[in-house]
Motif scaffolding. Structure first.
Motif, PDB file in Angstrom:
ATOM      1  N   TRP A  64       0.849  -1.200   0.000  1.00  0.00           N
ATOM      2  CA  TRP A  64       0.000   0.000   0.000  1.00  0.00           C
ATOM      3  C   TRP A  64       0.881   1.246   0.000  1.00  0.00           C
ATOM      4  CZ3 TRP A  64      -0.444   4.271   3.046  1.00  0.00           C
ATOM      5  CH2 TRP A  64      -1.550   5.073   2.818  1.00  0.00           C
ATOM      6  N   TRP A  65       1.915   1.274   0.852  1.00  0.00           N
ATOM      7  CA  TRP A  65       2.837   2.409   0.920  1.00  0.00           C
ATOM      8  C   TRP A  65       3.522   2.631  -0.427  1.00  0.00           C
ATOM      9  CZ3 TRP A  65       3.975   5.695   5.004  1.00  0.00           C
ATOM     10  CH2 TRP A  65       5.052   6.539   4.822  1.00  0.00           C
ATOM     11  N   LEU A  66       3.925   1.536  -1.037  1.00  0.00           N
ATOM     12  CA  LEU A  66       4.611   1.616  -2.322  1.00  0.00           C
ATOM     13  C   LEU A  66       3.723   2.262  -3.379  1.00  0.00           C
ATOM     14  CD1 LEU A  66       7.280   0.757  -3.686  1.00  0.00           C
ATOM     15  CD2 LEU A  66       6.140  -1.364  -4.318  1.00  0.00           C
ATOM     16  N   GLU A  67       2.451   1.899  -3.382  1.00  0.00           N
ATOM     17  CA  GLU A  67       1.534   2.421  -4.398  1.00  0.00           C
ATOM     18  C   GLU A  67       1.026   3.823  -4.075  1.00  0.00           C
ATOM     19  OE1 GLU A  67      -2.821   1.339  -6.323  1.00  0.00           O
ATOM     20  OE2 GLU A  67      -1.631  -0.247  -5.367  1.00  0.00           O
ATOM     21  N   HIS A  68       0.579   4.065  -2.846  1.00  0.00           N
ATOM     22  CA  HIS A  68      -0.087   5.328  -2.525  1.00  0.00           C
ATOM     23  C   HIS A  68       0.850   6.444  -2.074  1.00  0.00           C
ATOM     24  CE1 HIS A  68      -3.449   2.461  -2.396  1.00  0.00           C
ATOM     25  NE2 HIS A  68      -4.147   3.490  -2.846  1.00  0.00           N
ATOM     26  N   VAL A  69       1.945   6.113  -1.434  1.00  0.00           N
ATOM     27  CA  VAL A  69       2.857   7.151  -0.955  1.00  0.00           C
ATOM     28  C   VAL A  69       4.008   7.369  -1.939  1.00  0.00           C
ATOM     29  CG1 VAL A  69       4.402   7.828   0.928  1.00  0.00           C
ATOM     30  CG2 VAL A  69       2.243   6.680   1.448  1.00  0.00           C
ATOM     31  N   ASP A  70       4.627   6.277  -2.378  1.00  0.00           N
ATOM     32  CA  ASP A  70       5.740   6.402  -3.317  1.00  0.00           C
ATOM     33  C   ASP A  70       5.290   6.583  -4.762  1.00  0.00           C
ATOM     34  OD1 ASP A  70       7.560   6.204  -1.267  1.00  0.00           O
ATOM     35  OD2 ASP A  70       7.934   4.061  -1.556  1.00  0.00           O
ATOM     36  N   ALA A 111      10.948  -4.008  -4.548  1.00  0.00           N
ATOM     37  CA  ALA A 111      10.455  -2.703  -4.109  1.00  0.00           C
ATOM     38  C   ALA A 111       9.789  -2.799  -2.739  1.00  0.00           C
ATOM     39  CB  ALA A 111       9.486  -2.132  -5.140  1.00  0.00           C
ATOM     40  N   VAL A 112       9.015  -3.850  -2.528  1.00  0.00           N
ATOM     41  CA  VAL A 112       8.357  -4.045  -1.230  1.00  0.00           C
ATOM     42  C   VAL A 112       9.399  -4.313  -0.151  1.00  0.00           C
ATOM     43  CG1 VAL A 112       6.816  -5.583   0.053  1.00  0.00           C
ATOM     44  CG2 VAL A 112       6.134  -4.736  -2.177  1.00  0.00           C
ATOM     45  N   ASP A 113      10.428  -5.072  -0.474  1.00  0.00           N
ATOM     46  CA  ASP A 113      11.521  -5.312   0.472  1.00  0.00           C
ATOM     47  C   ASP A 113      12.232  -4.006   0.824  1.00  0.00           C
ATOM     48  OD1 ASP A 113      11.062  -7.990   0.742  1.00  0.00           O
ATOM     49  OD2 ASP A 113      12.646  -8.616  -0.646  1.00  0.00           O
ATOM     50  N   ALA A 114      12.398  -3.121  -0.137  1.00  0.00           N
ATOM     51  CA  ALA A 114      13.036  -1.832   0.140  1.00  0.00           C
ATOM     52  C   ALA A 114      12.186  -0.993   1.087  1.00  0.00           C
ATOM     53  CB  ALA A 114      13.278  -1.079  -1.165  1.00  0.00           C
ATOM     54  N   VAL A 115      10.870  -1.013   0.891  1.00  0.00           N
ATOM     55  CA  VAL A 115       9.968  -0.274   1.789  1.00  0.00           C
ATOM     56  C   VAL A 115      10.058  -0.865   3.192  1.00  0.00           C
ATOM     57  CG1 VAL A 115       7.543   0.189   2.315  1.00  0.00           C
ATOM     58  CG2 VAL A 115       8.390   0.498  -0.003  1.00  0.00           C
ATOM     59  N   ARG A 116      10.062  -2.188   3.296  1.00  0.00           N
ATOM     60  CA  ARG A 116      10.158  -2.833   4.608  1.00  0.00           C
ATOM     61  C   ARG A 116      11.504  -2.540   5.263  1.00  0.00           C
ATOM     62  NH1 ARG A 116       7.326  -8.289   2.460  1.00  0.00           N
ATOM     63  NH2 ARG A 116       5.179  -7.622   2.823  1.00  0.00           N
ATOM     64  N   GLY A 117      12.559  -2.496   4.483  1.00  0.00           N
ATOM     65  CA  GLY A 117      13.878  -2.176   5.031  1.00  0.00           C
ATOM     66  C   GLY A 117      13.932  -0.764   5.590  1.00  0.00           C
ATOM     67  N   CYS A 118      13.342   0.187   4.879  1.00  0.00           N
ATOM     68  CA  CYS A 118      13.297   1.565   5.381  1.00  0.00           C
ATOM     69  C   CYS A 118      12.458   1.665   6.643  1.00  0.00           C
ATOM     70  CB  CYS A 118      12.746   2.499   4.302  1.00  0.00           C
ATOM     71  SG  CYS A 118      13.876   2.749   2.938  1.00  0.00           S
ATOM     72  N   ALA A 119      11.329   0.968   6.670  1.00  0.00           N
ATOM     73  CA  ALA A 119      10.475   0.982   7.858  1.00  0.00           C
ATOM     74  C   ALA A 119      11.194   0.366   9.050  1.00  0.00           C
ATOM     75  CB  ALA A 119       9.170   0.239   7.584  1.00  0.00           C
ATOM     76  N   LEU A 120      11.938  -0.696   8.806  1.00  0.00           N
ATOM     77  CA  LEU A 120      12.681  -1.336   9.881  1.00  0.00           C
ATOM     78  C   LEU A 120      13.812  -0.436  10.386  1.00  0.00           C
ATOM     79  CD1 LEU A 120      12.746  -3.938  11.506  1.00  0.00           C
ATOM     80  CD2 LEU A 120      14.303  -4.873   9.815  1.00  0.00           C
TER      81      LEU A 120
END
Length: 106
Positions: A24-30, A43-52
């Motif tokens: 959801w973050w990848l689609e709506h925020v990025d 891309a989803v792994d990159a979002v999770r890595g930043c969140a972590l």
């Protein structure tokens, strides 16, 4: 109370972002759309890595500022005795011979 509630909401949001919220973050925020397969997974792994990384930084910040200040130890009291709540006993010290003047040598 307010800090505890804010921390609970933050933990829930980060937990959601590490799970199903990453896409959801990848689609709506990025604004990333149209990815499939390995590119979507990366891309989803990159979002999770930043969140972590953000979650780890916030946890470290909370740990640093939640430590209570140390209570001062009275002068001359060893820290092990001060923390145990016992009173130190007086011990005899040898005289400091370096401060006494030496007799002149003839």
């Amino acid at each position: 109370m307010v800090v505890t509630l804010a921390a609970a909401v933050l933990v829930a949001a980060i937990g959601w972002l590490l799970g199903p919220g990453a896409s959801w973050w990848l689609e709506h925020v990025d604004g990333v759309t149209g990815l499939t397969g390995e590119k979507l997974a990366a891309a989803v792994d990159a979002v999770r890595g930043c969140a972590l990384a953000v979650a780890t930084g916030l946890a470290a910040l909370a740990a640093v500022f939640s430590v209570p200040p140390a209570t001062p130890t009275p002068p001359g009291t060893p820290s092990s005795l001060a923390s145990a709540g016992t009173t130190p006993t007086a011990t005899a010290r040898p005289p400091n011979n370096s401060a006494t003047p030496k007799p002149p040598s003839d």
